[in-house]
Design a protein around this motif. Structure first.
Motif, short mmCIF file in Angstrom:
data_model
loop_
_atom_site.label_atom_id
_atom_site.label_comp_id
_atom_site.label_asym_id
_atom_site.label_seq_id
_atom_site.Cartn_x
_atom_site.Cartn_y
_atom_site.Cartn_z
N ILE A 132 19.51 -10.91 7.93
CA ILE A 132 19.30 -9.47 7.94
C ILE A 132 18.14 -9.15 8.89
CG2 ILE A 132 19.01 -7.43 6.51
CD1 ILE A 132 21.39 -9.17 5.71
N VAL A 133 18.40 -8.25 9.83
CA VAL A 133 17.41 -7.88 10.84
C VAL A 133 17.03 -6.42 10.65
CG1 VAL A 133 16.89 -7.78 13.30
CG2 VAL A 133 18.49 -9.52 12.44
N GLY A 134 15.79 -6.16 10.24
CA GLY A 134 15.38 -4.79 9.95
C GLY A 134 14.22 -4.34 10.82
N HIS A 135 14.35 -3.14 11.38
CA HIS A 135 13.29 -2.57 12.20
C HIS A 135 12.62 -1.41 11.49
CE1 HIS A 135 11.93 0.45 15.31
NE2 HIS A 135 11.18 -0.60 15.59
N SER A 136 11.29 -1.40 11.46
CA SER A 136 10.48 -0.29 10.96
C SER A 136 10.85 0.07 9.52
CB SER A 136 10.61 0.90 11.91
OG SER A 136 9.58 1.82 11.70
N GLY A 155 18.73 -15.26 5.76
CA GLY A 155 17.41 -15.27 6.36
C GLY A 155 17.01 -13.84 6.66
N LEU A 156 15.73 -13.64 6.98
CA LEU A 156 15.20 -12.30 7.22
C LEU A 156 14.43 -12.28 8.53
CD1 LEU A 156 13.74 -11.51 3.68
CD2 LEU A 156 15.96 -10.78 4.59
N LEU A 157 14.65 -11.22 9.32
CA LEU A 157 13.87 -11.00 10.53
C LEU A 157 13.34 -9.57 10.49
CD1 LEU A 157 12.74 -11.64 13.29
CD2 LEU A 157 15.01 -11.22 14.28
N PHE A 158 12.03 -9.45 10.42
CA PHE A 158 11.38 -8.14 10.37
C PHE A 158 10.82 -7.80 11.75
CE2 PHE A 158 11.10 -9.75 6.02
CZ PHE A 158 11.47 -8.66 5.27
N LEU A 159 11.14 -6.61 12.23
CA LEU A 159 10.65 -6.13 13.52
C LEU A 159 9.80 -4.88 13.30
CD1 LEU A 159 14.03 -6.35 15.49
CD2 LEU A 159 12.28 -8.13 15.27
N SER A 160 8.50 -5.00 13.52
CA SER A 160 7.59 -3.85 13.35
C SER A 160 7.87 -3.14 12.03
CB SER A 160 7.74 -2.88 14.51
OG SER A 160 7.47 -3.51 15.73
N ALA A 161 7.90 -3.91 10.96
CA ALA A 161 8.36 -3.40 9.67
C ALA A 161 7.36 -2.48 8.99
CB ALA A 161 8.67 -4.58 8.75
N ALA A 162 7.90 -1.61 8.13
CA ALA A 162 7.09 -0.78 7.23
C ALA A 162 7.45 -1.19 5.81
CB ALA A 162 7.37 0.69 7.47
#
Length: 352
Positions: A132-136, A155-162
């Motif tokens: 799962i790829v989540g942005h902000s 798996g998890l990929l966080f991009l500039s997450a809130a």
């Protein structure tokens, strides 16, 4: 007609004129930004999605992309789909109330319910599990998905997450105004669209800053879809409720037990990267924090090579993400903040 009756009449006329202009502008926005994918009903909610089936001989697990606030599925599809084409099954979708997805049930404004919608969409498409790829804002939904649906999370990929409570819990004033039952609806139906059209260029510059906004980004990524009244209010309700959600949920992140990578720039002008990204790396066991100097809020567009390397590592392939981050830093080292670019975090405000 005396002044006591003239003023209210003029105000009503102004509201009706702005509402009419907003309706026309919204129709033009929809005409210029038609749906990019397919539709499916998920528990009464019409969801818009793009599904790239598993390719023969692909070397990566399925990927599910969760976009941030004020966006839609194109915001990740455009920079990332070409990078994974032929390698992985991919699912891009408009979160409920965004892009071309309906809002559906009232509780679809909560990341927990949005993650349930994602899980049901995966079931409909036969996706057993995925990275799962989540942005902000999508980062909060991503973390919640891992907690609520661990069997579907590879798996998890966080991009500039809130993902964590931030100082004061505040958001931009127009979000706070928009969630009000009566005034908020009037604002969204009259002022938000023309004001948003005037400000969208500057707002986009701030989101990318100090990095450059890709040419034609606003049009290519259909960003103006958020300026339609219903989408604007749905977005505002999401953002306004985020603090309450992460306040209750962040304490559970230690229960997440899948491979995790957190990518963040040290020049993010939208979210507190030193709270959210550092917090994720602290709270999720063995999570790898990839800190990129001079990167703003959009690693998906500015550093897609780093995103690809992170996915590959989550899939079990040997990758040196820190070395890749240094290469990105060298490429963007000369980027500078645009004149007048305001860092909302300095005022204790997080947009998403």
């Amino acid at each position: 007609m005396n002044i006591l009756t003239a003023i209210p009449a003029l105000l009503v006329a102004l509201v009706l004129a702005l509402a009419g202009a907003t309706r026309v502008a919204s129709r033009l926005i929809e005409r210029r930004n038609p749906p990019a994918g397919s539709f499916v009903d998920i528990d009464g909610t019409r969801i818009h999605y793009v599904h790239a089936p598993a390719p023969p001989g692909g070397d990566l697990p399925a990927l599910v992309f969760i976009h941030g606030a004020s966006a839609n599925l194109k915001d990740q599809l455009l920079p990332l789909r070409p990078r994974f084409e032929g390698r992985a099954e991919m699912l891009f979708f408009d979160r409920p109330g965004h892009g071309w997805s309906g809002r559906g049930r009232g509780d679809n404004e909560d990341p927990t319910e949005q993650s349930a919608t994602i899980a049901a969409l995966m079931d409909k498409l036969g996706i057993k599990d995925a990275i799962i790829v989540g942005h902000s804002f999508g980062g909060a939904v991503t973390a919640t998905f891992a907690l609520e649906h661990p069997e579907k999370t590879r798996g998890l990929l966080f991009l500039s997450a809130a993902t964590h409570p931030w100082p004061g819990g505040g958001t931009s004033w127009y979000y706070s105004l928009s969630v009000m039952p009566v005034i908020g609806r009037i604002f969204a139906e009259t002022i938000a669209n023309p004001a948003g059209l005037m400000r969208i260029g500057a707002a986009t510059t701030r989101v990318f800053s100090p990095n450059q906004v890709p040419q034609a980004y606003i049009d290519d990524a259909s960003i103006k879809l958020v300026l339609r009244p219903q989408a604007f209010r749905a977005n505002a309700i999401d953002v306004e409720g985020l603090y309450r959600h992460v306040l209750a949920t962040a304490r559970r992140y230690r229960d997440i037990g899948v491979p995790t990578v957190v990518i963040s720039g040290d020049e993010d002008t939208v979210v507190y990267e030193e709270i959210h990204s550092v917090g994720l790396a602290r709270d999720i066991a063995d999570a790898e924090l990839v800190w990129v100097k001079n990167l703003g809020h959009k690693p998906d567009w500015v550093a897609p090579d780093l995103v690809v390397a992170a996915v590959e590592k989550l899939a079990g392939q040997p990758r040196d993400l820190q070395a890749t981050a240094r290469a990105v830093e060298a490429r963007i080292a000369d980027d500078v903040h645009a004149p007048g670019c305001v860092n909302e975090k300095a005022a204790g405000v997080s947009r998403e």
